[in-house]
Design a protein around this motif. Structure first.
Motif, PDB file in Angstrom:
ATOM      1  N   MET A   1      54.694  82.713  50.679  1.00 58.02           N
ATOM      2  CA  MET A   1      54.198  81.507  51.367  1.00 58.02           C
ATOM      3  C   MET A   1      54.221  81.703  52.882  1.00 58.02           C
ATOM      4  SD  MET A   1      53.139  79.001  49.381  1.00 58.02           S
ATOM      5  CE  MET A   1      53.086  77.839  50.743  1.00 58.02           C
TER       6      MET A   1
ATOM      7  N   ASP B   1      55.767  69.655  49.062  1.00 62.78           N
ATOM      8  CA  ASP B   1      56.298  70.960  49.479  1.00 62.78           C
ATOM      9  C   ASP B   1      55.845  72.003  48.456  1.00 62.78           C
ATOM     10  OD1 ASP B   1      57.943  73.266  49.919  1.00 62.78           O
ATOM     11  OD2 ASP B   1      59.321  71.996  51.061  1.00 62.78           O
TER      12      ASP B   1
ATOM     13  N   LEU C   1      56.132  75.339  48.400  1.00 65.53           N
ATOM     14  CA  LEU C   1      57.156  76.340  48.058  1.00 65.53           C
ATOM     15  C   LEU C   1      58.219  75.755  47.133  1.00 65.53           C
ATOM     16  CD1 LEU C   1      58.484  79.152  48.654  1.00 65.53           C
ATOM     17  CD2 LEU C   1      59.622  78.052  50.559  1.00 65.53           C
TER      18      LEU C   1
HETATM   19  N1  CTP Z   1      56.228  74.952  53.016  1.00 68.20           N
HETATM   20  C1  CTP Z   1      55.520  74.511  51.919  1.00 68.20           C
HETATM   21  N2  CTP Z   1      55.104  73.202  51.836  1.00 68.20           N
HETATM   22  C2  CTP Z   1      55.396  72.327  52.824  1.00 68.20           C
HETATM   23  C3  CTP Z   1      56.130  72.762  53.965  1.00 68.20           C
HETATM   24  C4  CTP Z   1      56.527  74.086  54.022  1.00 68.20           C
HETATM   25  O1  CTP Z   1      55.274  75.316  51.012  1.00 68.20           O
HETATM   26  N3  CTP Z   1      54.978  71.070  52.729  1.00 68.20           N
HETATM   27  C5  CTP Z   1      56.684  76.355  53.043  1.00 68.20           C
HETATM   28  C6  CTP Z   1      56.146  77.182  54.182  1.00 68.20           C
HETATM   29  O2  CTP Z   1      54.938  77.834  53.835  1.00 68.20           O
HETATM   30  C7  CTP Z   1      57.262  78.185  54.404  1.00 68.20           C
HETATM   31  C8  CTP Z   1      58.517  77.433  53.984  1.00 68.20           C
HETATM   32  O3  CTP Z   1      58.085  76.326  53.192  1.00 68.20           O
HETATM   33  O4  CTP Z   1      57.133  79.315  53.578  1.00 68.20           O
HETATM   34  C9  CTP Z   1      59.368  76.924  55.096  1.00 68.20           C
HETATM   35  O5  CTP Z   1      58.586  76.127  55.944  1.00 68.20           O
HETATM   36  P1  CTP Z   1      59.277  75.376  57.148  1.00 68.20           P
HETATM   37  O6  CTP Z   1      58.237  74.589  57.872  1.00 68.20           O
HETATM   38  O7  CTP Z   1      60.081  76.354  57.929  1.00 68.20           O
HETATM   39  O8  CTP Z   1      60.319  74.442  56.372  1.00 68.20           O
HETATM   40  P2  CTP Z   1      60.349  72.900  56.080  1.00 68.20           P
HETATM   41  O9  CTP Z   1      61.006  72.733  54.752  1.00 68.20           O
HETATM   42  O10 CTP Z   1      59.000  72.283  56.238  1.00 68.20           O
HETATM   43  O11 CTP Z   1      61.362  72.331  57.140  1.00 68.20           O
HETATM   44  P3  CTP Z   1      61.165  71.991  58.727  1.00 68.20           P
HETATM   45  O12 CTP Z   1      59.730  72.203  59.098  1.00 68.20           O
HETATM   46  O13 CTP Z   1      61.603  70.566  58.854  1.00 68.20           O
HETATM   47  O14 CTP Z   1      62.105  72.955  59.421  1.00 68.20           O
END
Ligand code: CTP
Ligand code: CA
Length: 236
Positions: A97, A132, A134
């Motif tokens: 991802m 989300d 992932l």
């Molecule tokens: N991701 C996802 N779906 C979402 C948000 C994020 O699949 N709605 C995936 C991204 O592609 C990445 C991972 O989760 O591989 C981490 O994304 P990140 O933005 O760092 O984490 P979040 O859980 O969204 O937390 P935050 O942005 O609040 O730090």
């Protein structure tokens, strides 16, 4: 240069790679988006293809072309990305991802273009959380559903006074339940759209973190070598 023997376990595997940003519609002509270039995802796909993997490339909005040789599906919103990932990764060996997925979207999508009104006012946007992708993939996998056995996440992290980017990365790895989390330290104008990057690959299995500074192609090799290691340990 010569093929890296660490990548050999990728030969013949099917890898789903998401890349670029998602766009969340506001009305028929407007959206909320982000500046992801898609370059890291393309670099990952190119390294995986060179190592003999089949690549299913799920492309959000990108400023570069998707990789030649990959099977490309284009998506716009996070909901579309979720549906395509659940389908394309169901019988794959790994899901990577790398996409910059929106966290929030407009709670209402207007059917017609939002017009200005004569009173000089402006609309207030109400946002809601996106699914989300992932975390959903991990949940499907962990409940025995059809999903790639190995899932790799990415995280762009900034540090603060109490917590380093890597500490945030460790917590996110545990929270998300993926096998590997690739942490990018951001801020100071780093990363977005640039060719140089520094990545740290964290492993849920307890492998020591791997740090690599260099081009996105070099970062991709490091990430895929770690993925190849996980695939090799799990056997066929
Ligand atoms: N991701 C996802 N779906 C979402 C948000 C994020 O699949 N709605 C995936 C991204 O592609 C990445 C991972 O989760 O591989 C981490 O994304 P990140 O933005 O760092 O984490 P979040 O859980 O969204 O937390 P935050 O942005 O609040 O730090
Ligand atoms: Ca996020």
């Amino acid at each position: 240069h010569a093929p890296d023997p660490a990548l050999a376990p990728l030969a013949g595997r099917t890898v789903v790679i998401t890349a670029g940003g998602t766009r969340e519609p506001l009305d028929p002509v407007r959206y909320l988006g982000n500046r992801s270039s898609g370059k890291q995802g393309v670099a990952l796909a190119e390294v995986a293809l060179a190592a003999g993997a089949r690549v299913r490339f799920v492309a959000g909005t990108m400023s570069v072309d998707p990789p030649a040789g990959a099977e490309v599906t284009r998506v716009e919103s996070t909901q579309e990305m979720l549906e395509v990932v659940l389908d394309r990764a169901a019988d794959a060996d790994a899901l990577v991802m790398a996409a910059a997925v929106a966290d929030f979207r407009p709670a209402q999508v207007a059917e017609d273009k939002i017009k200005k009104t004569d009173d000089g006012g402006a609309p207030t946007l109400v946002l809601e959380r996106t699914p989300d992708v992932l975390a959903t993939a991990v949940r499907v996998r962990d409940s025995g559903g059809p999903m790639a056995p190995v899932v790799v996440g990415f995280a762009a992290e900034t540090g603060d006074a109490d917590t380093t980017p890597l500490e945030y990365g460790r917590a996110k790895l545990a929270r998300k339940g993926c096998d590997l989390l690739v942490v990018n330290e951001v801020g100071r104008g780093l990363v977005f759209g640039r060719d140089e990057t520094e990545v740290t690959v964290l492993s849920a299995a307890g492998d020591p973190p791997v740090v690599r500074t260099g081009t996105k192609a070099e970062a991709a090799e490091t990430v895929l070598a770690a993925l190849a290691g996980v695939l090799a340990r799990r056997g066929a």
